[in-house]
Scaffold this motif. Structure first.
Motif, PDB file in Angstrom:
ATOM      1  N   TRP A 110      36.442  44.342  29.031  1.00 13.29           N
ATOM      2  CA  TRP A 110      36.176  43.957  30.726  1.00 13.29           C
ATOM      3  C   TRP A 110      35.772  44.751  31.147  1.00 13.29           C
ATOM      4  CZ3 TRP A 110      39.793  38.873  28.561  1.00 13.29           C
ATOM      5  CH2 TRP A 110      39.126  39.076  27.097  1.00 13.29           C
ATOM      6  N   GLY A 111      36.399  45.403  32.167  1.00 15.56           N
ATOM      7  CA  GLY A 111      36.429  45.627  33.804  1.00 15.56           C
ATOM      8  C   GLY A 111      37.452  46.061  34.234  1.00 15.56           C
ATOM      9  N   ILE A 112      38.524  45.244  33.583  1.00 12.08           N
ATOM     10  CA  ILE A 112      39.658  44.795  34.897  1.00 12.08           C
ATOM     11  C   ILE A 112      39.690  46.439  35.465  1.00 12.08           C
ATOM     12  CG2 ILE A 112      41.575  43.378  34.498  1.00 12.08           C
ATOM     13  CD1 ILE A 112      40.317  42.092  32.378  1.00 12.08           C
ATOM     14  N   ASP A 113      39.900  46.639  36.686  1.00 10.97           N
ATOM     15  CA  ASP A 113      41.206  47.314  36.747  1.00 10.97           C
ATOM     16  C   ASP A 113      42.781  47.396  36.673  1.00 10.97           C
ATOM     17  OD1 ASP A 113      42.387  49.526  38.217  1.00 10.97           O
ATOM     18  OD2 ASP A 113      41.499  48.952  40.154  1.00 10.97           O
ATOM     19  N   VAL A 114      43.545  47.850  35.969  1.00 10.51           N
ATOM     20  CA  VAL A 114      44.847  47.814  35.583  1.00 10.51           C
ATOM     21  C   VAL A 114      45.818  48.834  36.516  1.00 10.51           C
ATOM     22  CG1 VAL A 114      46.812  47.575  33.960  1.00 10.51           C
ATOM     23  CG2 VAL A 114      44.823  46.439  33.414  1.00 10.51           C
TER      24      VAL A 114
ATOM     25  N   HIS B 182      41.253  33.369  30.938  1.00  7.92           N
ATOM     26  CA  HIS B 182      41.540  32.006  30.959  1.00  7.92           C
ATOM     27  C   HIS B 182      40.009  31.545  32.244  1.00  7.92           C
ATOM     28  CE1 HIS B 182      42.847  28.227  32.181  1.00  7.92           C
ATOM     29  NE2 HIS B 182      42.440  28.030  30.957  1.00  7.92           N
ATOM     30  N   ASN B 183      39.909  32.944  33.279  1.00  9.70           N
ATOM     31  CA  ASN B 183      39.189  33.060  34.631  1.00  9.70           C
ATOM     32  C   ASN B 183      37.692  33.199  33.898  1.00  9.70           C
ATOM     33  OD1 ASN B 183      38.586  32.624  37.180  1.00  9.70           O
ATOM     34  ND2 ASN B 183      37.618  35.271  37.422  1.00  9.70           N
ATOM     35  N   ARG B 184      37.601  33.530  32.615  1.00  4.84           N
ATOM     36  CA  ARG B 184      36.494  34.031  32.086  1.00  4.84           C
ATOM     37  C   ARG B 184      35.810  32.887  31.175  1.00  4.84           C
ATOM     38  NH1 ARG B 184      37.690  38.866  33.209  1.00  4.84           N
ATOM     39  NH2 ARG B 184      36.943  40.573  32.957  1.00  4.84           N
ATOM     40  N   ILE B 185      36.713  31.733  30.717  1.00  7.42           N
ATOM     41  CA  ILE B 185      36.670  29.834  29.924  1.00  7.42           C
ATOM     42  C   ILE B 185      36.056  29.256  31.123  1.00  7.42           C
ATOM     43  CG2 ILE B 185      37.044  28.524  29.426  1.00  7.42           C
ATOM     44  CD1 ILE B 185      39.137  30.469  27.812  1.00  7.42           C
TER      45      ILE B 185
END
Length: 276
Positions: free
Chosen positions: A146-150, A189-192
């Motif tokens: 998803w391209g999330i920077d962790v 959730h933010n993608r929903i």
């Protein structure tokens, strides 16, 4: 099949929460801070969000940059964080009658800081401590897809983790899997639908319940009790009654879990979780 797995794990979790028949809890651990951390790592969550909004992950005062061999570029504009205004007062102890000095917060003031992007000088990134766990938690491949920077950082006793919707980034101050699952659930959730700002009760119930179910599905033990207490605190209910709040949010919980597990299957079909 995936929906059946989610349903089975959800049913098992809610039954455990309702009956109180919970596995032994493990301590929720926070990463100890090390020398070399950025000053901003100790700031409040609100101030850290301010730095991210301004397009940086490291901001410091003029003198703080000088201490690490960097200087603020001519013409650079400061960004402003909020710092507490404190003063000392003397109070009489009601039991002993002795006078005691204590510090109280009377308000807040704006403090100018500068982004690392607006400074020149010695590189400092290589001197920062590495908090990355030796083994990454399950579902990290979903965050990557998803391209999330962790990023992992030392704890500041204010929070264990955070998800920043605007930057689509996760910051973790613990290696405990449930915290990563919680923040990943926020991201799903933010993608929903776009998340509301702040600590919205329903969003927190969705994220923590989803995280607890993922713990069951991936065999991560010791956090079911902690999750129940967390949900109960946001639901403002007794722990054994918090399943009522979960049922009100069950549609979003199922959507969050389905989105995460579907992506996990795409990235690593052989790594699909099996409900217990």
């Amino acid at each position: 099949m995936k929906n059946d797995q989610v349903a089975q794990a959800t049913q098992k979790l809610l039954e455990m929460w309702k009956t109180g028949n919970l596995p032994q809890a493990v301590a929720h651990t926070m990463l100890a801070r090390k020398s070399g951390d950025r000053p901003s790592d100790t700031w409040s969550l609100a101030n850290q969000i301010l730095t991210l909004i301004n397009g940086t992950e490291d901001a410091r005062g003029f003198r703080q940059w000088e201490q690490v061999g960097r200087h603020v570029k001519k013409g650079a504009k400061a960004i402003y964080i909020l710092g507490p205004v404190a003063r000392k007062i003397t109070e009489k102890d009601s039991d002993t009658g002795e006078e005691q000095e204590k510090t109280i917060i009377t308000g807040f003031k704006s403090i100018p800081v500068f982004r690392i992007e607006d400074t020149d000088g010695e590189p400092i990134e290589n001197s920062r401590p590495n908090y990355t766990p030796p083994v990454m938690p399950p579902l990290m491949n979903v965050a990557k897809a998803w391209g999330i920077d962790v990023k992992y950082q030392g704890g500041n006793a204010r929070y264990y983790g955070a998800y920043y919707p605007g930057k689509d980034a996760i910051v973790l101050c613990t290696h405990d899997e449930i915290t990563f699952f919680h923040e990943l659930s926020h991201a799903a959730h933010n993608r929903i639908r776009p998340l509301k700002g702040g600590q919205d009760a329903t969003q927190e119930i969705v994220a923590e319940t989803s995280a607890a179910i993922l713990c069951l599905m991936y065999g991560v033990e010791g956090f079911v009790s902690k999750a129940r207490n967390y949900v109960a605190s946001y639901a403002k209910m007794e722990p054994q009654e918090c399943t009522k709040a979960v049922m009100r949010a069950i549609s979003d919980i199922e959507k969050v879990l389905t989105l995460i597990l579907t992506e996990a299957e795409k990235q690593a079909p052989s790594d699909t979780a099996t409900a217990v």
